[in-house]
Design a protein around this motif. Structure first.
Motif, PDB file in Angstrom:
ATOM      1  N   TYR A 237       0.841  -1.197   0.000  1.00 20.19           N
ATOM      2  CA  TYR A 237       0.000   0.000   0.000  1.00 20.19           C
ATOM      3  C   TYR A 237       0.872   1.241   0.000  1.00 20.19           C
ATOM      4  O   TYR A 237       1.734   1.411   0.865  1.00 20.19           O
ATOM      5  CB  TYR A 237      -0.919   0.017   1.230  1.00 20.19           C
ATOM      6  N   HIS A 238       0.627   2.147  -0.964  1.00 19.41           N
ATOM      7  CA  HIS A 238       1.313   3.440  -1.004  1.00 19.41           C
ATOM      8  C   HIS A 238       0.247   4.526  -1.042  1.00 19.41           C
ATOM      9  O   HIS A 238      -0.442   4.711  -2.047  1.00 19.41           O
ATOM     10  CB  HIS A 238       2.226   3.529  -2.224  1.00 19.41           C
ATOM     11  N   GLY A 239       0.113   5.209   0.054  1.00 16.85           N
ATOM     12  CA  GLY A 239      -0.887   6.259   0.180  1.00 16.85           C
ATOM     13  C   GLY A 239      -0.713   6.961   1.506  1.00 16.85           C
ATOM     14  O   GLY A 239       0.413   7.046   2.035  1.00 16.85           O
ATOM     15  N   SER A 240      -1.794   7.453   2.069  1.00 13.42           N
ATOM     16  CA  SER A 240      -1.719   8.218   3.308  1.00 13.42           C
ATOM     17  C   SER A 240      -1.453   7.311   4.510  1.00 13.42           C
ATOM     18  O   SER A 240      -1.663   6.095   4.460  1.00 13.42           O
ATOM     19  CB  SER A 240      -3.044   8.961   3.529  1.00 13.42           C
ATOM     20  N   ARG A 241      -0.993   7.917   5.601  1.00 10.78           N
ATOM     21  CA  ARG A 241      -0.777   7.165   6.843  1.00 10.78           C
ATOM     22  C   ARG A 241      -2.100   6.573   7.341  1.00 10.78           C
ATOM     23  O   ARG A 241      -2.146   5.434   7.808  1.00 10.78           O
ATOM     24  CB  ARG A 241      -0.175   8.077   7.901  1.00 10.78           C
ATOM     25  N   GLY A 243      -4.673   5.725   5.515  1.00 12.59           N
ATOM     26  CA  GLY A 243      -5.004   4.599   4.653  1.00 12.59           C
ATOM     27  C   GLY A 243      -4.177   3.375   4.978  1.00 12.59           C
ATOM     28  O   GLY A 243      -4.675   2.234   4.946  1.00 12.59           O
ATOM     29  N   ALA A 244      -2.898   3.582   5.318  1.00 16.32           N
ATOM     30  CA  ALA A 244      -2.031   2.465   5.691  1.00 16.32           C
ATOM     31  C   ALA A 244      -2.545   1.775   6.944  1.00 16.32           C
ATOM     32  O   ALA A 244      -2.549   0.534   7.042  1.00 16.32           O
ATOM     33  CB  ALA A 244      -0.600   2.960   5.900  1.00 16.32           C
ATOM     34  N   GLU A 245      -2.996   2.559   7.903  1.00 24.23           N
ATOM     35  CA  GLU A 245      -3.529   1.985   9.138  1.00 24.23           C
ATOM     36  C   GLU A 245      -4.799   1.180   8.870  1.00 24.23           C
ATOM     37  O   GLU A 245      -5.016   0.128   9.474  1.00 24.23           O
ATOM     38  CB  GLU A 245      -3.793   3.102  10.142  1.00 24.23           C
ATOM     39  N   ILE A 246      -5.618   1.663   7.942  1.00 21.88           N
ATOM     40  CA  ILE A 246      -6.870   0.967   7.628  1.00 21.88           C
ATOM     41  C   ILE A 246      -6.590  -0.399   7.003  1.00 21.88           C
ATOM     42  O   ILE A 246      -7.201  -1.410   7.381  1.00 21.88           O
ATOM     43  CB  ILE A 246      -7.741   1.824   6.689  1.00 21.88           C
ATOM     44  N   VAL A 247      -5.663  -0.465   6.036  1.00 18.05           N
ATOM     45  CA  VAL A 247      -5.405  -1.750   5.381  1.00 18.05           C
ATOM     46  C   VAL A 247      -4.678  -2.710   6.327  1.00 18.05           C
ATOM     47  O   VAL A 247      -4.894  -3.929   6.258  1.00 18.05           O
ATOM     48  CB  VAL A 247      -4.616  -1.574   4.070  1.00 18.05           C
ATOM     49  N   GLU A 248      -3.836  -2.179   7.205  1.00 10.84           N
ATOM     50  CA  GLU A 248      -3.174  -3.052   8.176  1.00 10.84           C
ATOM     51  C   GLU A 248      -4.201  -3.684   9.117  1.00 10.84           C
ATOM     52  O   GLU A 248      -4.124  -4.874   9.431  1.00 10.84           O
ATOM     53  CB  GLU A 248      -2.134  -2.256   8.969  1.00 10.84           C
ATOM     54  N   LYS A 249      -5.162  -2.887   9.537  1.00 13.24           N
ATOM     55  CA  LYS A 249      -6.211  -3.404  10.424  1.00 13.24           C
ATOM     56  C   LYS A 249      -7.109  -4.389   9.682  1.00 13.24           C
ATOM     57  O   LYS A 249      -7.471  -5.445  10.212  1.00 13.24           O
ATOM     58  CB  LYS A 249      -7.038  -2.241  10.970  1.00 13.24           C
ATOM     59  N   PRO A 257       0.879 -10.555   4.824  1.00 10.18           N
ATOM     60  CA  PRO A 257       1.933  -9.543   4.963  1.00 10.18           C
ATOM     61  C   PRO A 257       1.514  -8.244   4.272  1.00 10.18           C
ATOM     62  O   PRO A 257       1.019  -8.269   3.144  1.00 10.18           O
ATOM     63  CB  PRO A 257       3.142 -10.182   4.261  1.00 10.18           C
ATOM     64  N   VAL A 258       1.700  -7.125   4.954  1.00  6.10           N
ATOM     65  CA  VAL A 258       1.345  -5.820   4.406  1.00  6.10           C
ATOM     66  C   VAL A 258       2.572  -4.913   4.487  1.00  6.10           C
ATOM     67  O   VAL A 258       3.205  -4.793   5.537  1.00  6.10           O
ATOM     68  CB  VAL A 258       0.172  -5.188   5.178  1.00  6.10           C
ATOM     69  N   TRP A 259       2.900  -4.273   3.378  1.00  2.22           N
ATOM     70  CA  TRP A 259       4.043  -3.353   3.316  1.00  2.22           C
ATOM     71  C   TRP A 259       3.495  -1.971   2.970  1.00  2.22           C
ATOM     72  O   TRP A 259       2.924  -1.777   1.901  1.00  2.22           O
ATOM     73  CB  TRP A 259       5.032  -3.829   2.258  1.00  2.22           C
ATOM     74  N   THR A 260       3.648  -1.015   3.872  1.00  2.00           N
ATOM     75  CA  THR A 260       3.006   0.290   3.697  1.00  2.00           C
ATOM     76  C   THR A 260       3.957   1.477   3.698  1.00  2.00           C
ATOM     77  O   THR A 260       3.545   2.582   3.365  1.00  2.00           O
ATOM     78  CB  THR A 260       1.974   0.523   4.810  1.00  2.00           C
ATOM     79  N   HIS A 261       5.199   1.317   4.110  1.00  2.00           N
ATOM     80  CA  HIS A 261       6.103   2.463   4.291  1.00  2.00           C
ATOM     81  C   HIS A 261       5.530   3.464   5.296  1.00  2.00           C
ATOM     82  O   HIS A 261       5.921   4.641   5.286  1.00  2.00           O
ATOM     83  CB  HIS A 261       6.385   3.167   2.964  1.00  2.00           C
ATOM     84  N   ALA A 262       4.565   3.021   6.122  1.00  2.00           N
ATOM     85  CA  ALA A 262       3.960   3.862   7.163  1.00  2.00           C
ATOM     86  C   ALA A 262       3.412   5.170   6.613  1.00  2.00           C
ATOM     87  O   ALA A 262       3.396   6.197   7.288  1.00  2.00           O
ATOM     88  CB  ALA A 262       4.978   4.145   8.266  1.00  2.00           C
TER      89      ALA A 262
END
Length: 295
Positions: A237-241, A243-249, A257-262
């Motif tokens: 996931y590459h987007g807002s912080r 959005g990263a929290e939403i997909v991780e949850k 495994p989820v890679w978001t770059h936070a």
């Protein structure tokens, strides 16, 4: 959001066709399940086209198509490398078209040309890495060696950022498929047309149907659907912080495994940030094989 059906003909002018880019699922251009599209505009507000408004059903169809394309994961790394080289060659032959597309979105000619040239270089890079990023051999305390083999996850979901929409798209898709994954990609929501143009390159480049699937639409909704899907094996996931929290949850229930770059932005022109072993490592999982030996 509106359905795209109008064709405007001005007096004394050629017909101005209101073109709608379709989704790309299973190696075919397909209309979105909803039947709706949204207008793609430049930073100045000028409409430049329409893109399909994908939904949950389109994601399910794309994941199903990717799940069936298992031949790509079992193909030799050399074979995958040759296909990626072919993609780069066909993309380079159409570079002027992509430069014009980026200029429509407000890029200066020099910047657009640099983004296309960097995209071509990046495809060649991952084509070269496809059969070179292999496993390792580890020694152990007992009389064994351990083979650490890199294997693809299988079906990956990729959510692209808005910055450098073409280069980011290429930089995320190519390492994933170079390692043998099949991907479902959600390109930049405001700038999807460079990604939908790219499927015309894929159509002529020997990539099997289902290996690359492109679903345009609302990034937040489509990302959450990918995160919750049990048949998606890994997610980038590459987007807002937020959005990263939403997909991780959302992915916690199926432990993918989820890679978001936070939520941090990437400089896609900087190879240290946007290219290399880190991307290949996140596109693979390790299978350890223990082999005993005697004197």
């Amino acid at each position: 959001m509106k359905a795209s059906t109008d064709i405007t003909i001005a007096r004394g002018a050629e017909p101005d066709i209101d073109r709608t880019a379709k989704l790309y699922i299973g190696g075919k251009q397909t209309r979105p399940d909803s039947g709706y599209s949204y207008t793609v505009v430049t930073p100045s507000g000028e409409a430049v086209g329409e893109a399909g408004l994908g939904n949950r059903k389109d994601i399910r169809n794309a994941v199903e198509a990717a799940s069936k394309a298992t031949g790509w994961s079992s193909a030799t790394a050399h074979n995958r490398a040759q296909v990626l080289y072919y993609i780069a060659e066909n993309f380079a032959a159409r570079s002027d078209e992509f430069i014009e597309r980026l200029k429509h979105f407000g890029s200066q000619t020099k910047t657009a040309k640099a983004e296309v040239e960097m995209s071509i270089q990046r495809i060649f890079y991952y084509a070269a890495q496809a059969d070179k990023y292999d496993g390792r051999v580890h020694s152990t305390k007992s009389r064994h060696v351990t083979l650490a083999m890199n294997e693809p996850y299988g079906t990956m979901g990729i959510i692209c950022p808005d910055e450098s929409p073409l280069l980011a798209f290429v930089s995320l898709v190519m390492p994933a498929i170079a390692m043998g994954n099949r991907v479902v990609i959600v390109p930049s929501t405001p700038y999807p047309l460079s990604a939908t143009d790219f499927y015309q390159v894929l159509d002529t480049s020997d990539i099997p149907g289902g290996v690359v699937n492109i679903v345009t639409g609302d990034r937040a909704d489509l990302a959450k659907t990918l995160a919750e899907h049990d048949d998606v094996d890994a997610l980038w996931y590459h987007g807002s912080r937020q959005g990263a929290e939403i997909v991780e949850k959302a992915s916690a229930g199926n432990l993918k495994p989820v890679w978001t770059h936070a939520g941090k932005s990437i400089d896609w022109f900087n190879a240290r940030q946007s290219q290399g072993a880190e991307y290949l490592r996140h596109a693979t999982q390790i299978k350890n094989i223990w082999i005993p030996y005697g004197d």
